[in-house]
Design a protein around this motif. Structure first.
Motif, PDB file in Angstrom:
ATOM      1  N   GLY A   1       0.831  -1.194   0.000  1.00 35.34           N
ATOM      2  CA  GLY A   1       0.000   0.000   0.000  1.00 35.34           C
ATOM      3  C   GLY A   1       0.865   1.244   0.000  1.00 35.34           C
ATOM      4  O   GLY A   1       0.613   2.188   0.744  1.00 35.34           O
ATOM      5  N   CYS A   2       1.869   1.252  -0.876  1.00 34.39           N
ATOM      6  CA  CYS A   2       2.917   2.280  -0.799  1.00 34.39           C
ATOM      7  C   CYS A   2       2.459   3.661  -1.252  1.00 34.39           C
ATOM      8  O   CYS A   2       3.140   4.656  -0.982  1.00 34.39           O
ATOM      9  CB  CYS A   2       4.137   1.842  -1.609  1.00 34.39           C
ATOM     10  SG  CYS A   2       3.869   1.720  -3.393  1.00 34.39           S
ATOM     11  N   GLY A   3       1.319   3.765  -1.958  1.00 27.32           N
ATOM     12  CA  GLY A   3       0.860   5.079  -2.404  1.00 27.32           C
ATOM     13  C   GLY A   3       1.865   5.738  -3.331  1.00 27.32           C
ATOM     14  O   GLY A   3       2.302   5.158  -4.325  1.00 27.32           O
ATOM     15  N   LYS A   4       2.288   6.943  -2.980  1.00 26.64           N
ATOM     16  CA  LYS A   4       3.299   7.647  -3.774  1.00 26.64           C
ATOM     17  C   LYS A   4       4.714   7.222  -3.394  1.00 26.64           C
ATOM     18  O   LYS A   4       5.679   7.757  -3.913  1.00 26.64           O
ATOM     19  CB  LYS A   4       3.133   9.161  -3.590  1.00 26.64           C
ATOM     20  CG  LYS A   4       1.812   9.692  -4.129  1.00 26.64           C
ATOM     21  CD  LYS A   4       1.691  11.200  -3.919  1.00 26.64           C
ATOM     22  CE  LYS A   4       0.366  11.717  -4.463  1.00 26.64           C
ATOM     23  NZ  LYS A   4       0.217  13.184  -4.241  1.00 26.64           N
ATOM     24  N   SER A   5       4.806   6.290  -2.470  1.00 26.77           N
ATOM     25  CA  SER A   5       6.069   5.676  -2.043  1.00 26.77           C
ATOM     26  C   SER A   5       7.041   6.668  -1.420  1.00 26.77           C
ATOM     27  O   SER A   5       8.241   6.618  -1.675  1.00 26.77           O
ATOM     28  CB  SER A   5       6.757   4.958  -3.218  1.00 26.77           C
ATOM     29  OG  SER A   5       7.667   3.988  -2.744  1.00 26.77           O
ATOM     30  N   TYR A   6       6.520   7.554  -0.572  1.00 24.53           N
ATOM     31  CA  TYR A   6       7.408   8.433   0.190  1.00 24.53           C
ATOM     32  C   TYR A   6       8.427   7.611   0.967  1.00 24.53           C
ATOM     33  O   TYR A   6       9.626   7.894   0.956  1.00 24.53           O
ATOM     34  CB  TYR A   6       6.607   9.295   1.171  1.00 24.53           C
ATOM     35  CG  TYR A   6       5.672  10.292   0.526  1.00 24.53           C
ATOM     36  CD1 TYR A   6       6.158  11.266  -0.330  1.00 24.53           C
ATOM     37  CD2 TYR A   6       4.310  10.260   0.796  1.00 24.53           C
ATOM     38  CE1 TYR A   6       5.299  12.192  -0.922  1.00 24.53           C
ATOM     39  CE2 TYR A   6       3.448  11.173   0.213  1.00 24.53           C
ATOM     40  CZ  TYR A   6       3.945  12.135  -0.647  1.00 24.53           C
ATOM     41  OH  TYR A   6       3.095  13.034  -1.221  1.00 24.53           O
ATOM     42  N   LEU A   7       7.921   6.575   1.653  1.00 25.14           N
ATOM     43  CA  LEU A   7       8.797   5.746   2.476  1.00 25.14           C
ATOM     44  C   LEU A   7       9.862   5.065   1.624  1.00 25.14           C
ATOM     45  O   LEU A   7      11.049   5.087   1.948  1.00 25.14           O
ATOM     46  CB  LEU A   7       7.972   4.703   3.230  1.00 25.14           C
ATOM     47  CG  LEU A   7       8.772   3.676   4.050  1.00 25.14           C
ATOM     48  CD1 LEU A   7       9.569   4.367   5.146  1.00 25.14           C
ATOM     49  CD2 LEU A   7       7.834   2.617   4.632  1.00 25.14           C
ATOM     50  N   GLY A   8       9.446   4.452   0.529  1.00 25.23           N
ATOM     51  CA  GLY A   8      10.387   3.730  -0.317  1.00 25.23           C
ATOM     52  C   GLY A   8      11.465   4.622  -0.907  1.00 25.23           C
ATOM     53  O   GLY A   8      12.661   4.273  -0.892  1.00 25.23           O
ATOM     54  N   PHE A   9      11.069   5.783  -1.396  1.00 25.90           N
ATOM     55  CA  PHE A   9      12.046   6.687  -2.002  1.00 25.90           C
ATOM     56  C   PHE A   9      13.035   7.231  -0.969  1.00 25.90           C
ATOM     57  O   PHE A   9      14.239   7.314  -1.218  1.00 25.90           O
ATOM     58  CB  PHE A   9      11.339   7.848  -2.705  1.00 25.90           C
ATOM     59  CG  PHE A   9      10.863   7.504  -4.093  1.00 25.90           C
ATOM     60  CD1 PHE A   9      11.764   7.299  -5.121  1.00 25.90           C
ATOM     61  CD2 PHE A   9       9.504   7.372  -4.363  1.00 25.90           C
ATOM     62  CE1 PHE A   9      11.331   6.972  -6.401  1.00 25.90           C
ATOM     63  CE2 PHE A   9       9.060   7.045  -5.634  1.00 25.90           C
ATOM     64  CZ  PHE A   9       9.974   6.844  -6.654  1.00 25.90           C
ATOM     65  N   LEU A  10      12.515   7.614   0.195  1.00 22.24           N
ATOM     66  CA  LEU A  10      13.406   8.153   1.223  1.00 22.24           C
ATOM     67  C   LEU A  10      14.342   7.064   1.763  1.00 22.24           C
ATOM     68  O   LEU A  10      15.503   7.337   2.071  1.00 22.24           O
ATOM     69  CB  LEU A  10      12.589   8.774   2.349  1.00 22.24           C
ATOM     70  CG  LEU A  10      11.802  10.036   1.956  1.00 22.24           C
ATOM     71  CD1 LEU A  10      10.935  10.508   3.114  1.00 22.24           C
ATOM     72  CD2 LEU A  10      12.741  11.146   1.518  1.00 22.24           C
ATOM     73  N   LEU A  11      13.845   5.841   1.871  1.00 21.82           N
ATOM     74  CA  LEU A  11      14.701   4.734   2.291  1.00 21.82           C
ATOM     75  C   LEU A  11      15.801   4.475   1.265  1.00 21.82           C
ATOM     76  O   LEU A  11      16.960   4.267   1.622  1.00 21.82           O
ATOM     77  CB  LEU A  11      13.868   3.465   2.475  1.00 21.82           C
ATOM     78  CG  LEU A  11      13.401   3.107   3.882  1.00 21.82           C
ATOM     79  CD1 LEU A  11      12.517   1.882   3.848  1.00 21.82           C
ATOM     80  CD2 LEU A  11      14.573   2.902   4.821  1.00 21.82           C
ATOM     81  N   TYR A  12      15.420   4.465   0.004  1.00 22.93           N
ATOM     82  CA  TYR A  12      16.413   4.201  -1.040  1.00 22.93           C
ATOM     83  C   TYR A  12      17.476   5.291  -1.038  1.00 22.93           C
ATOM     84  O   TYR A  12      18.675   5.008  -1.138  1.00 22.93           O
ATOM     85  CB  TYR A  12      15.734   4.134  -2.409  1.00 22.93           C
ATOM     86  CG  TYR A  12      16.599   3.472  -3.469  1.00 22.93           C
ATOM     87  CD1 TYR A  12      16.383   2.144  -3.832  1.00 22.93           C
ATOM     88  CD2 TYR A  12      17.634   4.166  -4.091  1.00 22.93           C
ATOM     89  CE1 TYR A  12      17.179   1.524  -4.792  1.00 22.93           C
ATOM     90  CE2 TYR A  12      18.435   3.558  -5.042  1.00 22.93           C
ATOM     91  CZ  TYR A  12      18.201   2.238  -5.394  1.00 22.93           C
ATOM     92  OH  TYR A  12      19.008   1.635  -6.342  1.00 22.93           O
ATOM     93  N   ASP A  13      17.042   6.521  -0.892  1.00 21.49           N
ATOM     94  CA  ASP A  13      17.976   7.653  -0.913  1.00 21.49           C
ATOM     95  C   ASP A  13      18.951   7.582   0.256  1.00 21.49           C
ATOM     96  O   ASP A  13      20.146   7.835   0.102  1.00 21.49           O
ATOM     97  CB  ASP A  13      17.184   8.962  -0.878  1.00 21.49           C
ATOM     98  CG  ASP A  13      18.080  10.182  -0.956  1.00 21.49           C
ATOM     99  OD1 ASP A  13      18.838  10.301  -1.940  1.00 21.49           O
ATOM    100  OD2 ASP A  13      18.018  11.012  -0.033  1.00 21.49           O
ATOM    101  N   ARG A  14      18.449   7.209   1.433  1.00 19.01           N
ATOM    102  CA  ARG A  14      19.276   7.228   2.640  1.00 19.01           C
ATOM    103  C   ARG A  14      20.069   5.953   2.838  1.00 19.01           C
ATOM    104  O   ARG A  14      21.195   5.988   3.343  1.00 19.01           O
ATOM    105  CB  ARG A  14      18.392   7.448   3.878  1.00 19.01           C
ATOM    106  CG  ARG A  14      18.007   8.887   4.116  1.00 19.01           C
ATOM    107  CD  ARG A  14      17.026   8.986   5.270  1.00 19.01           C
ATOM    108  NE  ARG A  14      17.544   8.367   6.475  1.00 19.01           N
ATOM    109  CZ  ARG A  14      17.796   9.036   7.608  1.00 19.01           C
ATOM    110  NH1 ARG A  14      17.612  10.338   7.658  1.00 19.01           N
ATOM    111  NH2 ARG A  14      18.226   8.402   8.681  1.00 19.01           N
TER     112      ARG A  14
END
Length: 290
Positions: free
Chosen positions: A70-83
């Motif tokens: 249920g990632c939606g716009k994937s704020y969590l995924g993108f910020l995790l990948y970046d960090r």
């Protein structure tokens, strides 16, 4: 003479401003409104819980795959990948989202940013259970997955023998509906208006108590499958009313005592029809040894 660029909010420390702009969390000059500030604080706080789990798996297995339901716009995924993932050569993030348009936009953004080990699947959590997303799934997250979508995420994690779960449940309605159906009754005291039913006699209490009971059952379910469970607050209540964070780590084999306790709670609140939902086969079905 143009004014100096706005200094980003302290919450953005260590994050790519370009990424946050692409996600429309901050404006072109680095500003963010109150709603974005609240959303970003939740995700940033969640990162502090998730990153040690990723590192734990990476150190033990040499690789790590996180699936965000249920990632939606994937704020969590993108910020995790970046960090976490961008500076490493191992690891993968998979976002699962039912809304196709969000999946397409997230895929385009990942490609634009060069996040090569970040992928997206257009599916419900239930559909994802039937798909082969990755050979190994180590960490499963579900941030504000509504109602039974959180339970589906748990089922996905159990099916893939995930080492860690990070859940922020939302809008738990199924148990509340069952409580309303059997209002005034319990298996222990089947006469009308059993004293325990006062906990959910009023509509507001039904909703709140049903939400609490749902998460209690989820924790028992995970413990019954051999997970160590921690329940805490995600952020302060002033930021979100959906604030319960459930962390689970696989530590051993299934636990018969937790399974028995789960059955007892379902029985106490006259909820046997929900046995399958919480991983306990309904009467008449064969059960695996716990």
């Amino acid at each position: 003479m143009s004014p100096p660029p706005h200094t980003p909010d302290p919450l953005l420390s260590g994050q790519s401003i370009e990424l946050l702009q692409h996600l429309h969390i901050v404006t072109r000059d680095g500003r963010l409104n109150q709603d974005s500030r609240r959303k970003l604080k939740q995700v940033q706080h969640l990162l502090h819980f998730i990153e040690p789990l990723l590192l734990d798996v990476l150190q033990r297995r040499g690789d790590v795959t996180l699936v965000d339901h249920g990632c939606g716009k994937s704020y969590l995924g993108f910020l995790l990948y970046d960090r976490f993932f961008k500076a490493r050569s191992q690891g993968r993030v998979i976002g699962v989202e039912a809304r196709v348009e969000l999946v397409h936009s997230a895929q385009a953004l990942a490609q634009r940013l060069g996040f090569a080990r970040m992928g997206f699947v257009a599916a419900t959590v239930q559909q994802a259970l039937q798909a082969e997303l990755a050979p190994v799934v180590d960490v499963v997250t579900a941030l504000h997955a509504c109602d039974t979508a959180t339970d589906d995420a748990i089922a996905f994690a159990l099916a893939h023998r995930a080492q860690h779960l990070v859940l922020v449940p939302c809008c738990q309605a199924e148990v509340a509906a069952a409580l309303r159906q059997y209002k005034g009754l319990s298996a222990a005291a089947p006469q009308p208006r059993a004293p325990l039913s006062e906990l959910w006699r009023h509509a507001l209490h039904t909703r709140e108590f049903g939400s609490h009971l749902t998460n209690v059952l989820r924790c028992l379910q995970l413990e019954a499958h051999g997970y160590q469970v921690t329940v805490t607050e995600l952020v302060g209540w002033e930021h979100s009313l959906k604030n319960e964070l459930i962390l689970a780590r696989k530590v051993g084999p299934p636990r018969a005592q937790a399974r028995q306790r789960l059955l007892q709670v379902l029985e106490q609140f006259n909820l046997p029809p929900l046995q399958q939902r919480f991983g306990v086969p309904a009467p008449g079905h064969s059960t695996a040894a716990a």
